[in-house]
Design a protein around this motif. Structure first.
Motif, PDB file in Angstrom:
ATOM      1  N   CYS A  87       0.584   6.108  -6.539  1.00  8.91           N
ATOM      2  CA  CYS A  87       0.478   5.602  -5.171  1.00  8.91           C
ATOM      3  C   CYS A  87      -0.961   5.448  -4.709  1.00  8.91           C
ATOM      4  N   GLN A  88      -1.910   6.008  -5.443  1.00  3.64           N
ATOM      5  CA  GLN A  88      -3.324   5.816  -5.108  1.00  3.64           C
ATOM      6  C   GLN A  88      -3.902   4.867  -6.144  1.00  3.64           C
ATOM      7  N   VAL A  89      -4.140   3.624  -5.723  1.00  3.83           N
ATOM      8  CA  VAL A  89      -4.368   2.546  -6.686  1.00  3.83           C
ATOM      9  C   VAL A  89      -5.713   1.856  -6.505  1.00  3.83           C
ATOM     10  N   ARG A  90      -6.677   2.548  -5.893  1.00  7.11           N
ATOM     11  CA  ARG A  90      -8.026   1.964  -5.849  1.00  7.11           C
ATOM     12  C   ARG A  90      -8.637   2.156  -7.234  1.00  7.11           C
ATOM     13  N   ASP A  91      -8.456   1.153  -8.066  1.00 10.16           N
ATOM     14  CA  ASP A  91      -8.700   1.279  -9.492  1.00 10.16           C
ATOM     15  C   ASP A  91      -9.116  -0.098 -10.006  1.00 10.16           C
ATOM     16  N   VAL A  92     -10.076  -0.151 -10.908  1.00 12.42           N
ATOM     17  CA  VAL A  92     -10.558  -1.441 -11.407  1.00 12.42           C
ATOM     18  C   VAL A  92      -9.480  -2.206 -12.167  1.00 12.42           C
ATOM     19  N   ARG A  93      -8.401  -1.512 -12.574  1.00  9.52           N
ATOM     20  CA  ARG A  93      -7.308  -2.192 -13.288  1.00  9.52           C
ATOM     21  C   ARG A  93      -6.306  -2.832 -12.332  1.00  9.52           C
ATOM     22  N   ASN A  94      -6.461  -2.611 -11.038  1.00  7.50           N
ATOM     23  CA  ASN A  94      -5.582  -3.178 -10.012  1.00  7.50           C
ATOM     24  C   ASN A  94      -4.100  -2.869 -10.221  1.00  7.50           C
ATOM     25  N   PRO A  95      -3.731  -1.620 -10.479  1.00  8.69           N
ATOM     26  CA  PRO A  95      -2.297  -1.314 -10.603  1.00  8.69           C
ATOM     27  C   PRO A  95      -1.597  -1.506  -9.266  1.00  8.69           C
ATOM     28  N   LEU A  96      -0.357  -1.952  -9.320  1.00  8.85           N
ATOM     29  CA  LEU A  96       0.425  -2.125  -8.095  1.00  8.85           C
ATOM     30  C   LEU A  96       0.899  -0.768  -7.599  1.00  8.85           C
ATOM     31  N   VAL A  97       0.947  -0.602  -6.292  1.00  6.56           N
ATOM     32  CA  VAL A  97       1.399   0.651  -5.713  1.00  6.56           C
ATOM     33  C   VAL A  97       2.817   0.946  -6.191  1.00  6.56           C
ATOM     34  N   SER A  98       3.063   2.208  -6.526  1.00  4.41           N
ATOM     35  CA  SER A  98       4.368   2.594  -7.027  1.00  4.41           C
ATOM     36  C   SER A  98       4.544   4.091  -6.790  1.00  4.41           C
ATOM     37  N   CYS A  99       5.559   4.675  -7.439  1.00  8.59           N
ATOM     38  CA  CYS A  99       5.841   6.093  -7.262  1.00  8.59           C
ATOM     39  C   CYS A  99       6.600   6.600  -8.477  1.00  8.59           C
TER      40      CYS A  99
END
Length: 620
Positions: free
Chosen positions: A351-363
């Motif tokens: 749920c914390q997706v500030r990431d250079v890979r741009n993962p979509l928010v999830s759980c």
């Protein structure tokens, strides 16, 4: 009997489920869904995926939906898919249209991350009150002059104007942990000698006034305010925050109390190592100074009962339950019905997706998997394996109407979830195991424990591990020989760090060996806190190292780069690496560790997908 229990639950939760009136507009409950990164955008605009994401929470009974924070000026581009207010008008309008039938109020969040942003996308200097290097990136920003300050205020007004045109119920101004407005309010980052230094709240007041002028009457103005930067030597402390609140609360309709700053980024939404509701005392003191302005409790509030207690105890007027509603979009609806809510594990894994890979928010509890289920009525299905993947597959199949038999070779459901729950800060994974087990029971799945099965329609039998010496053995309660322990962690996730913490707490001499430059490289927001915990526990950390051999009371390590060898004391090695995948018959849907080493997120998602694949296939 069940109806009586549900009725009692509804009666006990009337405060949390009562309406909340903001600027004459009524939210159906006192539960907020706060702003957070999603990576759902198209360019810098809100997308149709944003719309569906927020509408799902509104349909679940959420009272106030606050959209992902949009930058008010092009100088701010904190992550690749960060919304820009100038591009968000159509998206905000679509979110409002999707949420309004459910009664939820929609607030557009506006902000600017200043020195805590990124210069990598716009390739321009970062803005800040003073040229103080950011504590994380070490980048030196440019000190804003009056033209930049005027542009920030004008951009905030323009963003509010666009939001009003889109029909939102109000705007939230971000002065939280990552905000330029917090940086102006703080002695940590504001060293100015002009009026914005003598009065550090001046810019925040100017922004609030500009936004209020655009909102006009009948629309809510909310403020997300960091009230403890956890940097008492120069930053905003709870005592200082009380004075800030006395000054700012009369200017807004809603105040969201948060914690954190550049030096303490994990204080905003920490993982399970921090007790839920950690902002309770801070929020209580702020509310006493707010002069009647409604105050929101934020900070790992993930249980409905805890949220209700906060209202009963006068801590707050409403509660933000963002991660809880990522885990269960129907949280409020379930609470009204007296049905157990799908638990948030507070793991921050997806749920914390500030990431250079741009993962979509999830759980991990409710991973994204779009599309309707095919009907399963009349099907008889056997799921082999009662870990997270098997439980989720059985749950989905049974909810589609299939007659499901779940076979588990041990005497308890939950599998790896029970082992993960033994790690420090991960106890809530046991809640997820209990919820999944409760759901399969509620849906009528026939569970057979202590049973093995040949084949099966879905195989989720987990990983194979050699007996003795694995982290899984330690978490299952296995006794280790006496003497110093080397924990070998080739993965860099929570298992190696957590096992080292457990063993050190039990009085063992522990060395953690990793090929990475830092221990727990994949921990995300828990990286720095984990390092601090290991240091306090006395765990020796051998980084950029490979384990060559062990025996004779020592382990031989080799430097990853030079190959130079050294020894550390070692009576036993604990392997925190992954297990080996198992054998799956061709053409049979499989999920979890039997496929490949998986996280809980991947196991649950694959269990769901295996069930969907089986339902979509012709009956055998």
């Amino acid at each position: 009997m069940r109806r009586v229990a549900a009725g009692r639950a509804r009666a006990a939760l009337t405060g949390l489920l009562d309406p909340l009136v903001l600027a004459g507009r009524t939210a159906p409950s006192r539960v907020l869904f706060g702003p957070h990164e999603t990576n759902l955008g198209r360019g810098r605009a809100l997308s149709e995926r944003h719309v569906a994401y927020y509408a799902r929470r509104a349909a679940g009974g959420c009272g106030v939906v606050v959209t992902e924070t949009a930058s008010v000026h092009g100088s701010d581009w904190p992550y690749e898919r960060a919304p820009l207010a100038a591009d968000c008008g159509p998206g905000w309008a679509d979110v409002v249209a999707a949420c309004r039938p459910h009664g939820a109020l929609v607030l557009a969040s506006l902000g600017h991350t200043g020195a805590q942003g990124s210069s990598g996308h716009a390739q321009t200097a970062l803005w800040a009150p003073s040229a103080v290097p950011d504590v994380v990136t070490r980048e030196v920003p440019v000190a804003m002059e009056q033209p930049e300050i005027d542009a920030l205020v004008a951009g905030s007004a323009a963003g509010a104007r666009i939001a009003v045109g889109a029909g939102v119920d109000g705007v939230e101004v971000d002065a939280g942990p990552r905000s330029l407005l917090r940086q102006f309010a703080s002695g940590l980052t504001n060293h100015r000698a002009d009026g914005y230094g003598a009065d550090r709240l001046r810019l925040l007041r100017e922004v609030l006034a500009a936004v209020r002028a655009e909102l006009g009457p009948g629309r809510a103005l909310a403020l997300r305010l960091s009230c403890d930067e956890e940097a008492p030597w120069a930053g905003i402390t709870p005592d200082l925050a009380v004075g800030h609140v006395r000054e700012l609360a009369p200017l807004v309709d809603l105040l969201v109390v948060v914690r954190g700053s550049g030096p303490a980024p994990s204080a905003y939404r920490p993982d399970g190592h921090t007790a839920p509701g950690f902002n309770t005392d801070l929020t209580r003191s702020v509310r006493a100074a707010a002069g009647g302005t409604p105050v929101v409790l934020q900070g790992s509030v993930v249980d409905v009962a805890a949220a209700q207690r906060a209202l009963d105890d006068g801590v707050a007027d409403a509660v933000e339950m963002t991660r809880a509603q990522i885990a269960d979009a129907e949280l409020v609806r379930r609470a009204r019905a007296g049905v157990r809510v799908r638990p948030c594990t507070l793991c921050n894994q997806a749920c914390q997706v500030r990431d250079v890979r741009n993962p979509l928010v999830s759980c991990v509890a409710d991973p994204s998997d779009e599309g309707a289920l095919a009907a399963g009525a009349g099907r008889r299905v056997t799921v082999v394996g009662g870990g997270p993947a098997g439980l989720e597959a059985a749950r989905v199949l049974a909810s589609a109407g299939a007659e499901v038999r779940l076979v588990e070779r041990t005497g308890r459901l939950g599998g790896a979830l029970r082992l993960v729950a033994a790690l420090p800060g991960r106890a809530r994974f046991a809640d997820l195991a209990d919820w999944l087990a409760g759901e399969v029971a509620r849906l009528g799945v026939r569970v057979e424990l202590g049973t093995t099965a040949e084949g099966g329609d879905v195989v989720a039998t987990g990983a194979h591990r050699p007996p003795g010496g694995s982290a899984a053995d330690v978490l299952a309660g296995a006794e280790l020989p006496p003497g110093p322990v080397v924990v070998h962690d080739p993965v860099g996730g929570p298992v190696g760090v957590g096992v080292a913490e457990l063993l050190a707490a039990a009085g063992r001499e522990v060395t953690l060996v990793t090929p990475d430059a830092v221990v727990g490289e994949r921990l995300g927001g828990d990286l720095a806190p984990a390092g601090a915990r290991l240091a306090r526990a006395g765990v020796r950390r051998e980084t950029s190292s490979r384990l060559r051999s062990a025996g004779g009371g020592v382990a031989v390590l080799a430097d990853r780069w030079t190959g130079e060898e050294r020894t550390v004391p070692c009576a036993v090695v604990v392997d925190a690496g992954p297990g080996l995948p198992g054998d799956v018959p061709p053409g049979v849907p499989a999920a979890g560790d039997v496929v490949a080493p998986r996280t809980v997120l991947e196991a649950v998602l694959e269990g769901r997908r295996a069930a969907r694949a089986l339902l979509a296939a012709p009956p055998r």
